[in-house]
Design an enzyme around this catalytic site. Structure first.
Site: not given
Ligand code: GDP
Ligand code: IMO
Ligand code: MG
Length: 423
Positions: A14, A223
């Site tokens: 994330d 991840q």
């Molecule tokens: P990913 O799994 O690495 O693609 O990240 P996610 O989408 O799960 O989580 C990142 C969250 O932060 C999302 O809700 C994005 O819209 C938000 N986001 C990404 N970059 C920024 C930033 O620079 N500032 C803020 N406030 N939010 C961001």
């Molecule tokens: P993105 O690509 C954050 C975490 C789960 C759990 C562990 C194992 O959005 O960054 P799983 O379902 O993979 O067997 O869960 O890994 N996890 C993530 N945490 N971002 C993700 O993906 C994740 N994918 C799995 O919360 O702790």
């Molecule tokens: Mg994510």
């Protein structure tokens, strides 16, 4: 010049990979997901609209770019079909743009059920319950089903029959497992297969030939490094290799082709699910970051645990991935702090070290040693140039660069596509 870039998360996922892949995509011809499955939730925001992708690479919003779901992934066909439908509904042209590897493994209904049963136990991992672990178990036990197997229905039927027998013996008390019917599983599987069959190709051959023709390829990690099955905080990890090395295994592109590895991290740290987290803030500061950063899982909606930036972990991640440059995201979330802590050492039973450890038992008792830096107290969400950034933010960036030995080339200052600053 051909060019292959791997973008990988340096923390527990994330980090904002979706946003940055979308932003970088126009410089590439192909984006490839190389591991994981619909456990990923990659968010992209533009034109005041938010999209969350789970399986389709985050380059899909860039016109004409090709999107490949590589052999290293585990694919829930239903989730894929749903995602395709949503994108089509949004008017995105997917024709001849999305390809699925013949060698990817299929997530079946029983993988998700096993995942949920395991998660109902006291010693749960906090998975996303998307069947990821159980599917990779079948892959490595050589009892799994690959996409290409679906052209041999009899073979598939035999494998599932055998697997169901084993499952019914292992989960004697599970009604859900015992009510599974092979005909229903097969019917669903092949109905879904018919809908995505046209996407299936030999992605290794496609990527190799594309590279040779001079196409530029962006590898999208899911991840993050600290969730890597080997290098993460085992057993609180996912079941694949998010690290840059995983990009080669999960796509078939050889290591000699990779030009650079971009590591992405948040200006602080989050984790969703169970497991040790040295810099976790179980206080109002943690709650503040959760709210300001809108830290709720993109796949499961769970609140993410929040804490300060862990430089010990970040430096470790840089070394494993061979990171050549970094992107720092969610910088704006720290706009209002007077003081910001960064963890520069671990204190393990009174012994200080700057080396990350993966021993979950020791990590649980590890205390962070912080360096306190001054906050910038300035709203950077509208800044677009380096020269507009406050001095204390520049100092924060320099501190991280000096500690890790890697340059930060972009910072992200908000969720939208246009909110970034080139350093
Ligand atoms: P990913 O799994 O690495 O693609 O990240 P996610 O989408 O799960 O989580 C990142 C969250 O932060 C999302 O809700 C994005 O819209 C938000 N986001 C990404 N970059 C920024 C930033 O620079 N500032 C803020 N406030 N939010 C961001
Ligand atoms: P993105 O690509 C954050 C975490 C789960 C759990 C562990 C194992 O959005 O960054 P799983 O379902 O993979 O067997 O869960 O890994 N996890 C993530 N945490 N971002 C993700 O993906 C994740 N994918 C799995 O919360 O702790
Ligand atoms: Mg994510």
């Amino acid at each position: 010049m051909s060019k292959i870039t791997v973008l990988t998360g340096l923390q527990w996922g994330d980090e904002g990979k979706g946003k940055m892949i979308d932003l970088l995509s126009p410089k590439y011809d192909i984006v490839v997901r190389y591991q994981g499955g619909a456990n990923a939730g990659h968010t992209i925001v533009f034109n005041n609209k938010k999209y969350i992708l789970h399986l389709i690479p985050s380059g899909i919003f860039t016109k004409n770019i090709k999107c490949v779901i590589g052999n290293g992934t585990v694919v829930d066909l239903e989730a894929l079909i749903d995602e395709i439908e949503i994108l089509k509904h949004e008017g995105i042209n997917l024709n001849n743009r999305v390809f699925l590897s013949k060698d990817a493994h299929i997530i079946l209904s029983y993988h998700k059920i096993i995942d949920s049963i395991n998660e109902s136990k006291e010693d749960k991992l906090g998975t996303t319950k998307r069947g990821i672990g159980p599917c990779y178990i079948d892959k490595y036990a050589r009892t799994g089903i690959k996409v290409q197997d679906l052209s041999h229905p009899e073979k598939v039927s035999k494998i599932i029959e055998k697997n169901l027998e084993v499952l019914k013996n292992s989960f004697r008390n599970s009604e859900e497992i015992h009510s599974l019917k092979i005909e229903v599983i097969l019917d669903k599987l092949f109905t879904n297969y018919e809908l995505i069959k046209h996407l299936v190709i030999d992605t290794q051959d496609y990527l190799y030939k594309s590279y040779k023709k001079g196409k530029r390829i962006l590898m999208e990690g899911a991840q993050g490094t600290l969730l890597d099955i080997d290098f993460g905080t085992y057993p609180f990890v996912t079941s694949s290799h998010p690290i840059s090395g995983g990009a080669c295994i999960g796509s078939g592109l050889p290591p000699t082709f990779v030009d650079d590895v971009v590591g992405i991290f948040k200006a602080y740290t989050t984790r969703v699910g169970e497991g040790p987290f040295v810099t976790e803030l179980i206080d109002e500061t943690g709650q503040y970051i959760l709210k300001k950063g809108n830290e709720y899982g993109a796949t499961t909606g769970r609140p993410r645990r929040c804490g300060w930036l862990d430089l010990v972990a970040l430096k470790y991640s840089c070394s494993i991935n061979g990171v050549t440059s970094m992107i720092m995201t969610k910088t704006d979330v720290l706009n209002d702090f007077d003081k910001i802590n960064v963890c520069i050492k671990y204190d393990i039973n009174g012994k200080k070290t700057d080396r990350f450890i993966t021993d979950s038992e020791l990590l649980k008792i590890t205390k962070p040693v912080y360096k306190q830096l001054n906050g910038w107290k300035y709203d950077i969400s509208k800044c677009s140039k380096k020269k507009d950034l406050p001095k204390n933010l520049i100092k924060y960036i320099s501190f991280i660069e000096n500690y890790t030995g890697v340059k930060i080339k972009f910072i992200s200052s908000g969720p939208s596509r246009e909110q970034f600053i080139k350093m």
